[in-house]
Scaffold this motif. Structure first.
Motif, PDB file in Angstrom:
ATOM      1  N   PHE A 103      33.414 -11.425  42.907  1.00 22.49           N
ATOM      2  CA  PHE A 103      34.709 -10.871  43.283  1.00 22.49           C
ATOM      3  C   PHE A 103      35.146  -9.718  42.404  1.00 22.49           C
ATOM      4  CE2 PHE A 103      34.731 -14.708  45.650  1.00 22.49           C
ATOM      5  CZ  PHE A 103      35.395 -14.345  46.806  1.00 22.49           C
TER       6      PHE A 103
ATOM      7  N   PHE B 108      30.783 -16.681  41.056  1.00 15.87           N
ATOM      8  CA  PHE B 108      31.840 -16.262  41.975  1.00 15.87           C
ATOM      9  C   PHE B 108      32.719 -15.189  41.351  1.00 15.87           C
ATOM     10  CE2 PHE B 108      30.554 -20.236  43.904  1.00 15.87           C
ATOM     11  CZ  PHE B 108      30.515 -19.869  45.240  1.00 15.87           C
ATOM     12  N   ARG B 109      32.877 -15.273  40.008  1.00 19.89           N
ATOM     13  CA  ARG B 109      33.686 -14.238  39.365  1.00 19.89           C
ATOM     14  C   ARG B 109      33.006 -12.880  39.489  1.00 19.89           C
ATOM     15  NH1 ARG B 109      34.221 -15.785  34.015  1.00 19.89           N
ATOM     16  NH2 ARG B 109      32.747 -14.134  33.558  1.00 19.89           N
ATOM     17  N   ASP B 110      31.691 -12.854  39.208  1.00 20.37           N
ATOM     18  CA  ASP B 110      30.943 -11.600  39.365  1.00 20.37           C
ATOM     19  C   ASP B 110      31.086 -11.073  40.785  1.00 20.37           C
ATOM     20  OD1 ASP B 110      30.138 -11.557  36.829  1.00 20.37           O
ATOM     21  OD2 ASP B 110      28.066 -12.184  37.183  1.00 20.37           O
TER      22      ASP B 110
ATOM     23  N   LEU C 276      33.008  -7.439  40.758  1.00 21.08           N
ATOM     24  CA  LEU C 276      32.203  -6.229  40.814  1.00 21.08           C
ATOM     25  C   LEU C 276      32.395  -5.567  42.169  1.00 21.08           C
ATOM     26  CD1 LEU C 276      29.017  -7.546  39.043  1.00 21.08           C
ATOM     27  CD2 LEU C 276      30.877  -6.185  38.104  1.00 21.08           C
TER      28      LEU C 276
ATOM     29  N   ILE D 188      29.407  -4.031  49.737  1.00 15.41           N
ATOM     30  CA  ILE D 188      28.317  -4.548  50.576  1.00 15.41           C
ATOM     31  C   ILE D 188      28.867  -5.515  51.625  1.00 15.41           C
ATOM     32  CG2 ILE D 188      26.204  -5.917  50.572  1.00 15.41           C
ATOM     33  CD1 ILE D 188      25.662  -4.794  47.749  1.00 15.41           C
TER      34      ILE D 188
ATOM     35  N   SER E 242      39.396 -18.027  37.468  1.00 16.74           N
ATOM     36  CA  SER E 242      38.835 -18.425  36.179  1.00 16.74           C
ATOM     37  C   SER E 242      38.564 -17.219  35.302  1.00 16.74           C
ATOM     38  CB  SER E 242      37.532 -19.184  36.390  1.00 16.74           C
ATOM     39  OG  SER E 242      36.482 -18.270  36.531  1.00 16.74           O
TER      40      SER E 242
ATOM     41  N   ARG F 116      30.524  -3.479  54.281  1.00 16.99           N
ATOM     42  CA  ARG F 116      29.509  -2.780  55.069  1.00 16.99           C
ATOM     43  C   ARG F 116      28.865  -3.746  56.056  1.00 16.99           C
ATOM     44  NH1 ARG F 116      25.601  -1.188  51.326  1.00 16.99           N
ATOM     45  NH2 ARG F 116      26.858   0.626  50.821  1.00 16.99           N
TER      46      ARG F 116
ATOM     47  N   ALA G 145      15.166 -11.065  41.349  1.00 19.94           N
ATOM     48  CA  ALA G 145      15.788 -11.457  40.088  1.00 19.94           C
ATOM     49  C   ALA G 145      15.618 -12.942  39.808  1.00 19.94           C
ATOM     50  CB  ALA G 145      17.264 -11.099  40.118  1.00 19.94           C
TER      51      ALA G 145
ATOM     52  N   ASP H  53      17.131 -10.240  47.259  1.00 18.45           N
ATOM     53  CA  ASP H  53      16.768  -9.677  45.959  1.00 18.45           C
ATOM     54  C   ASP H  53      17.006 -10.681  44.842  1.00 18.45           C
ATOM     55  OD1 ASP H  53      15.990  -7.366  47.080  1.00 18.45           O
ATOM     56  OD2 ASP H  53      17.815  -6.250  46.641  1.00 18.45           O
TER      57      ASP H  53
ATOM     58  N   LEU I 281      31.712 -20.965  36.957  1.00 22.00           N
ATOM     59  CA  LEU I 281      32.186 -20.205  38.117  1.00 22.00           C
ATOM     60  C   LEU I 281      31.846 -18.728  37.963  1.00 22.00           C
ATOM     61  CD1 LEU I 281      35.584 -21.992  38.666  1.00 22.00           C
ATOM     62  CD2 LEU I 281      33.735 -21.844  40.324  1.00 22.00           C
ATOM     63  N   ASP I 282      30.986 -18.411  36.984  1.00 22.22           N
ATOM     64  CA  ASP I 282      30.660 -17.017  36.699  1.00 22.22           C
ATOM     65  C   ASP I 282      30.116 -16.284  37.917  1.00 22.22           C
ATOM     66  OD1 ASP I 282      31.484 -17.286  34.195  1.00 22.22           O
ATOM     67  OD2 ASP I 282      29.492 -17.540  33.290  1.00 22.22           O
TER      68      ASP I 282
ATOM     69  N   GLY J  75      37.220 -19.357  41.735  1.00 23.80           N
ATOM     70  CA  GLY J  75      36.343 -18.314  41.204  1.00 23.80           C
ATOM     71  C   GLY J  75      37.148 -17.093  40.788  1.00 23.80           C
TER      72      GLY J  75
ATOM     73  N   VAL K  60      30.704  -3.438  43.760  1.00 20.57           N
ATOM     74  CA  VAL K  60      29.564  -3.212  44.631  1.00 20.57           C
ATOM     75  C   VAL K  60      29.430  -4.328  45.674  1.00 20.57           C
ATOM     76  CG1 VAL K  60      27.999  -4.285  42.960  1.00 20.57           C
ATOM     77  CG2 VAL K  60      27.084  -2.775  44.679  1.00 20.57           C
ATOM     78  N   TYR K  61      29.755  -5.567  45.295  1.00 17.54           N
ATOM     79  CA  TYR K  61      29.595  -6.665  46.244  1.00 17.54           C
ATOM     80  C   TYR K  61      30.662  -6.614  47.336  1.00 17.54           C
ATOM     81  CZ  TYR K  61      26.305  -8.188  42.782  1.00 17.54           C
ATOM     82  OH  TYR K  61      25.253  -8.229  41.923  1.00 17.54           O
TER      83      TYR K  61
ATOM     84  N   VAL L  97      21.061  -8.705  49.294  1.00 20.55           N
ATOM     85  CA  VAL L  97      21.475  -9.148  47.963  1.00 20.55           C
ATOM     86  C   VAL L  97      20.958 -10.560  47.724  1.00 20.55           C
ATOM     87  CG1 VAL L  97      23.434  -9.590  46.453  1.00 20.55           C
ATOM     88  CG2 VAL L  97      23.512  -7.679  48.043  1.00 20.55           C
TER      89      VAL L  97
ATOM     90  N   THR M   3      19.193  -5.527  36.326  1.00 22.13           N
ATOM     91  CA  THR M   3      19.153  -5.943  37.727  1.00 22.13           C
ATOM     92  C   THR M   3      20.501  -5.692  38.382  1.00 22.13           C
ATOM     93  OG1 THR M   3      17.773  -7.740  36.940  1.00 22.13           O
ATOM     94  CG2 THR M   3      18.424  -7.821  39.231  1.00 22.13           C
TER      95      THR M   3
ATOM     96  N   GLN N 260      22.041  -1.486  51.800  1.00 22.18           N
ATOM     97  CA  GLN N 260      21.730  -2.903  51.699  1.00 22.18           C
ATOM     98  C   GLN N 260      22.877  -3.725  52.269  1.00 22.18           C
ATOM     99  OE1 GLN N 260      21.056  -3.953  47.622  1.00 22.18           O
ATOM    100  NE2 GLN N 260      22.657  -2.613  46.841  1.00 22.18           N
TER     101      GLN N 260
END
Lengths: 399, 283
Positions: free
Chosen positions: B63, B59-61, B65, B71, A22, B74, B250, B245, B56-57, A19, B67-68, B242, A391, B237
């Motif tokens: 890692f 998992f990419r998001d 971003l 969280i 990629s 935290r 979402a 939500d 794999l998008d 992940g 904010v995750y 997450v 979102t 949060q």
């Protein structure tokens, strides 16, 4: 057993590493040009016998059966008149409505503009034959064939009512009385730590509306049509606000409690919550701030896979009839959709104060609608941010 | 029938073990497998329909971003603090129950410790919401000392979770200490050790695996929690929120599944580390 867990761990690790490594284009998938395809579904030609039961998915207060307040009961008369036993489920946000409705367990839903198009596009609701709904003839013409409840002149539901998100505050604590949304967005508020906001991505539009008035340079013309730069500005406003927020609400009971105890003293609300609190002798007041507001226009829609469509039509006819529409509107605190409802409402000033039927006023409310890539304000030179981006932005705001 | 079963012990064992193994294999590990697979799918952003094409998008998001990451840290911090608070509170209680109290008092204390588990989680969380609110019980108790209620936020979340999971910490430590022979304590004191010394060098090392066993409960339960933080957590949060939500709001199941793998991975590492202490024998 140990081997299995070690293997699972290795798998997970492999996923993680892959992940990270990629790369590719941005992951969001959108329909061509930001438009969406509408599945071709038939509508009901004629009504048959009522099925005996109907499952209703509704905004809070929309389908009261007298258990919370004996004075508010429009489900029992419906059951008696039609023989359709109604089970009611309330939802808290439009997103929740879409998700719950997708389960297929519900026959009819009160969808706001930010949910209705999504339900239409996914084929979860079908067109409504308005000839079969007697009350439909009395609905205000300006609520019919709008972009959130119809496709190419074909209605997908029966309008229920509309209203604005209002600003509520504790009169004994917040002085002087606020007149503008700046009371919740301006940094260094005297009520920092006791402000509340609606816990949903659609609340970004409230910040955009505030920016429309305070920062005209950004060129925001429509709070649901934000390009990346405008969205970023709205996010910044919300991040500043977050420092002053005590908690976000989506559960209306939680907001009612927070205002009662004073943990929250100012913030956005629904008129229905304000009315309830006033009834409980909590010192609150609510207004439509001077810059206008976001709001909703709700439509009752029928599930495409519903097995109780006759009862669903019967419910839509019942809830949109002058008498019942008046009861709901008065109890909830919104403008009715039925043009004859105002004759039935007990409070003579009600329809005037909610500007019922006043088309010019209704046009000032920015109704919830789903942001899509094609800018809703007509711009063609930029791509607007779509709902999945909103979102994600909302998660970012909350941090 | 019974004769056949009597003659063939293998068949007997097979019949006995098949249902639980099916449960473990299909319902439990199968669900975890489905989770991983879902996390590799995409989603139509407008209609929310799942698109079953490998990507794999998610998992990419997750890692890329920030904010995750925030969280995740935290959540880990909350889980760690809840565990520490629970360990500090539970140890003296468990020690008293196991080594000091008379058998009668001991029984009463075990009941008292388990009693809160009979009440609904939500009732207890909302009770804390009431107590921590403006002018609530906590504020009323704190004001004479010049303090105030912490209000809704991280502190409130840690207090509430520590309260909720306390029994899960007390019981394993109590069980561990009960197995500690009194003769060891006597020997220690006969050899001239003061009670503090005995505690540090005899009781704690022997009770450590039990402490770790309790921490597995408090840590994993806190990691997965999303309700308490919604009720008393203010604007905060956690990972669970997450996930919630993304499922509830979402409707992005693939991303929710991707987020849900974080606690699973963390717990696998945690359990691997714990295994070295021998605490798993104490469960």
């Amino acid at each position: 057993m140990r081997k299995i867990s070690v293997l699972a761990g290795a798998c997970a690790l492999a996923l993680v590493v892959a992940g990270c490594g990629s790369s590719g284009d941005n992951g969001t998938t959108t329909t061509a040009g930001g438009e969406f395809e509408v599945p071709d579904l038939p509508m009901l030609d004629s009504l048959g016998e009522n099925e005996g039961e109907v499952s209703i998915l509704a905004w809070p207060y929309y389908a009261e059966d007298g258990t919370a307040d004996p004075a508010a009961d429009w489900v029992t008369p419906f059951e008696k008149a039609t023989g359709c036993e109604a089970s009611v489920k309330y939802f808290q946000t439009s997103d929740e409505a879409v998700t719950l409705f997708k389960t297929g367990e519900y026959d009819v839903v009160s969808a706001s503009g930010d949910a209705s198009l999504r339900l239409i596009a996914s084929g979860d609701v079908e067109p409504v034959n308005t000839d079969l709904v007697e009350s439909y003839a009395d609905i205000y013409p300006f609520l019919k064939d709008r972009e959130w409840n119809s496709i190419d002149g074909q209605m997908y539901g029966v309008p229920h009512g509309y209203g604005a998100n209002v600003l509520m505050w504790r009169t004994d604590i917040v002085k002087p009385a606020p007149t503008s949304w700046s009371a919740v967005f301006e940094p260094d508020s005297p009520h920092a730590g006791k402000i509340t906001a609606y816990d949903n991505a659609i609340y970004i539009a409230d910040a955009a509306l505030y920016l429309m008035n305070t920062q005209p340079d950004l060129g925001i013309k429509h709070p649901y049509a934000l390009d990346e730069e405008q969205l970023q500005a709205a996010i910044d406003v919300l991040k500043t606000q977050k420092e002053m927020v005590s908690e976000y609400w989506s559960d209306y009971l939680k907001e009612e409690q927070a205002f009662t105890t004073g943990d929250t003293v100012i913030g956005t609300t629904w008129q229905g919550i304000a009315n309830f609190l006033k009834g409980e002798k909590v010192k609150v007041e609510s207004i439509l701030p001077e810059e206008g507001s976001t709001g909703w226009s709700d439509t009752w829609m029928v599930g495409a896979n519903s097995e109780s469509k006759n009862c669903a039509y019967a419910w839509m006819d019942h809830i949109a009839s002058a008498e019942v529409n008046a009861q709901v509107a008065e109890y909830y605190g919104e403008s009715p959709a039925n043009s004859k409802a105002c004759d039935e409402i007990t409070d003579p000033t009600f329809c005037e104060s909610y500007h019922a039927g006043d088309e010019a006023y209704a046009d000032q409310i920015w109704y919830w609608t789903t942001p899509i890539e094609k800018c809703l304000d007509g711009r063609t030179d930029v791509k607007c941010t779509d709902y999945s981006r909103w979102t994600q932005a909302w998660t970012e705001v909350k941090g | 029938m019974s004769a056949i079963l009597h003659r063939r012990p293998g068949l007997r064992l097979g019949l006995l073990l098949t249902p639980p193994m099916l449960w473990l294999g299909v319902a439990y590990l199968g669900a975890l497998g489905a989770l991983f697979i879902t996390s590799l799918w995409g989603q139509n952003s407008f209609t929310g329909e799942i698109e079953r094409s490998w990507t794999l998008d998610n998992f990419r998001d997750l890692f890329q971003l920030e904010v995750y990451r925030t969280i995740t840290f935290r959540t880990l911090g909350i889980a760690a603090l809840v565990t520490i608070v629970d360990a500090a509170v539970a140890f003296p209680i468990a020690l008293y129950m196991a080594k000091v109290a008379s058998p009668r008092v001991q029984r009463l204390l075990v009941i008292a410790v388990l009693m809160p588990l009979w009440a609904s989680y939500l009732v207890k969380a909302f009770a804390w919401r009431g107590m921590l609110s403006e002018g609530g019980l906590v504020a009323w108790l704190a004001v004479p000392f010049g303090l105030d209620s912490p209000g809704y936020g991280l502190t409130a979340t840690i207090i509430t979770l520590a309260y909720l999971w306390l029994p899960y910490m007390i019981i394993p430590i109590f069980a561990g200490l009960e197995r500690l022979p009194d003769s060891l304590l006597e020997a220690s004191s006969d050899l001239g050790a003061r009670s503090g010394h005995t505690m540090r060098h005899v009781v704690l090392p022997l009770a450590f695996p039990a402490l770790v066993a309790g921490s597995i409960f408090t840590f994993s339960l806190s990691m997965g929690d999303y309700i308490a933080v919604r009720i008393v957590g203010g604007t905060n949060q956690m990972l669970g929120n997450v996930v919630y939500d993304n499922v509830g709001a979402a409707n992005n199941l693939p991303f929710a599944a991707a987020v849900a793998t974080i606690p699973v991975v963390v717990m696998l590492f945690y359990l691997a580390a714990v295994r070295r202490t021998g605490a798993l024998d104490n469960l």
